[in-house]
Design a protein around this motif. Structure first.
Motif, short mmCIF file in Angstrom:
data_model
loop_
_atom_site.label_atom_id
_atom_site.label_comp_id
_atom_site.label_asym_id
_atom_site.label_seq_id
_atom_site.Cartn_x
_atom_site.Cartn_y
_atom_site.Cartn_z
N GLY A 50 -28.27 -24.81 50.30
CA GLY A 50 -28.10 -25.76 51.39
C GLY A 50 -26.92 -26.67 51.18
O GLY A 50 -26.25 -26.61 50.15
N PRO A 51 -26.66 -27.51 52.15
CA PRO A 51 -25.54 -28.43 52.04
C PRO A 51 -25.81 -29.49 50.98
O PRO A 51 -26.97 -29.83 50.70
CB PRO A 51 -25.45 -29.06 53.44
CG PRO A 51 -26.81 -28.89 54.02
CD PRO A 51 -27.40 -27.66 53.41
N PRO A 56 -22.19 -32.86 53.05
CA PRO A 56 -22.79 -31.88 53.95
C PRO A 56 -21.88 -30.70 54.30
O PRO A 56 -22.37 -29.66 54.73
CB PRO A 56 -23.16 -32.69 55.18
CG PRO A 56 -22.33 -33.92 55.11
CD PRO A 56 -22.08 -34.18 53.66
N TRP A 59 -21.58 -26.44 50.78
CA TRP A 59 -22.87 -25.77 50.62
C TRP A 59 -23.03 -25.29 49.19
O TRP A 59 -22.08 -24.83 48.55
CB TRP A 59 -22.98 -24.60 51.58
CG TRP A 59 -23.49 -25.02 52.92
CD1 TRP A 59 -22.89 -25.87 53.79
CD2 TRP A 59 -24.71 -24.62 53.51
NE1 TRP A 59 -23.66 -26.02 54.91
CE2 TRP A 59 -24.78 -25.26 54.76
CE3 TRP A 59 -25.73 -23.78 53.12
CZ2 TRP A 59 -25.86 -25.09 55.62
CZ3 TRP A 59 -26.80 -23.60 53.97
CH2 TRP A 59 -26.86 -24.26 55.21
N VAL A 79 -27.93 -18.37 55.55
CA VAL A 79 -26.85 -19.34 55.34
C VAL A 79 -25.77 -19.14 56.40
O VAL A 79 -25.28 -20.12 56.98
CB VAL A 79 -26.27 -19.22 53.91
CG1 VAL A 79 -24.98 -20.01 53.77
CG2 VAL A 79 -27.29 -19.70 52.88
N SER A 82 -26.86 -20.58 59.63
CA SER A 82 -26.84 -22.05 59.55
C SER A 82 -25.42 -22.58 59.70
O SER A 82 -25.19 -23.57 60.41
CB SER A 82 -27.43 -22.52 58.22
OG SER A 82 -28.80 -22.20 58.13
N THR A 87 -26.55 -26.09 62.19
CA THR A 87 -27.87 -26.65 61.93
C THR A 87 -28.49 -25.89 60.76
O THR A 87 -28.55 -24.67 60.79
CB THR A 87 -28.77 -26.50 63.17
OG1 THR A 87 -28.13 -27.13 64.28
CG2 THR A 87 -30.12 -27.13 62.94
N VAL A 88 -28.97 -26.62 59.78
CA VAL A 88 -29.61 -25.98 58.64
C VAL A 88 -30.91 -25.33 59.08
O VAL A 88 -31.77 -25.99 59.66
CB VAL A 88 -29.88 -26.99 57.50
CG1 VAL A 88 -30.57 -26.31 56.32
CG2 VAL A 88 -28.58 -27.64 57.05
N ASP A 89 -31.04 -24.03 58.83
CA ASP A 89 -32.25 -23.30 59.19
C ASP A 89 -33.44 -23.91 58.46
O ASP A 89 -33.38 -24.15 57.25
CB ASP A 89 -32.09 -21.83 58.79
CG ASP A 89 -33.19 -20.95 59.35
OD1 ASP A 89 -34.38 -21.22 59.05
OD2 ASP A 89 -32.87 -20.00 60.09
N LEU A 92 -34.72 -22.95 54.96
CA LEU A 92 -34.05 -23.38 53.73
C LEU A 92 -34.59 -24.69 53.15
O LEU A 92 -34.22 -25.07 52.05
CB LEU A 92 -32.54 -23.51 53.97
CG LEU A 92 -31.83 -22.20 54.31
CD1 LEU A 92 -30.37 -22.46 54.62
CD2 LEU A 92 -31.98 -21.20 53.17
N SER A 96 -33.79 -27.01 49.04
CA SER A 96 -32.89 -28.16 48.99
C SER A 96 -32.75 -28.67 47.56
O SER A 96 -33.73 -28.77 46.82
CB SER A 96 -33.43 -29.28 49.87
OG SER A 96 -32.74 -30.48 49.63
#
Length: 106
Positions: A50-51, A56, A59, A79, A82, A87-89, A92, A96
């Protein structure tokens, strides 16, 4: 750390044979050197995907504890979606890096 990454020379012939079986065109390519590396691992054995918390636009996708090759098609898909959507799925969320914040570590 502490010289824990090394080539296991007695496994080289078996690895070369398997490689040539899969890729016969490499039969005449000389082996000049080997490479080893340490496997990425996280305290809970689950990757970070994730970011970045404070970055942000950067990743992170690491710490697969030896399962990255197997998981890469699915991880690449989620990924990629996303990143394209911006937008982060929600799938995920459990991956994090924030799960290691003080008091949250497994």
């Amino acid at each position: 750390d502490h010289d824990t990454s090394f080539t296991v020379m007695d496994r080289m012939p078996e690895g070369a044979a398997a490689t040539l079986e899969a890729f016969p065109a490499l039969a005449h390519v000389p082996v000049l050197r080997t490479w080893t590396g340490l496997e990425g691992a996280t305290p809970d054995g689950i990757p970070v995907i994730g970011p970045g918390e404070g970055t942000p636009d950067l990743w992170h996708v690491f710490g697969f504890c030896g399962h990255g090759f197997q998981l890469s098609p699915a991880v690449g898909d989620v990924v990629g979606r996303s990143l394209v959507s911006g937008t982060v799925d929600p799938l995920l969320a459990p991956f994090s890096g924030g799960r290691f914040d003080a008091g949250d570590a497994a």
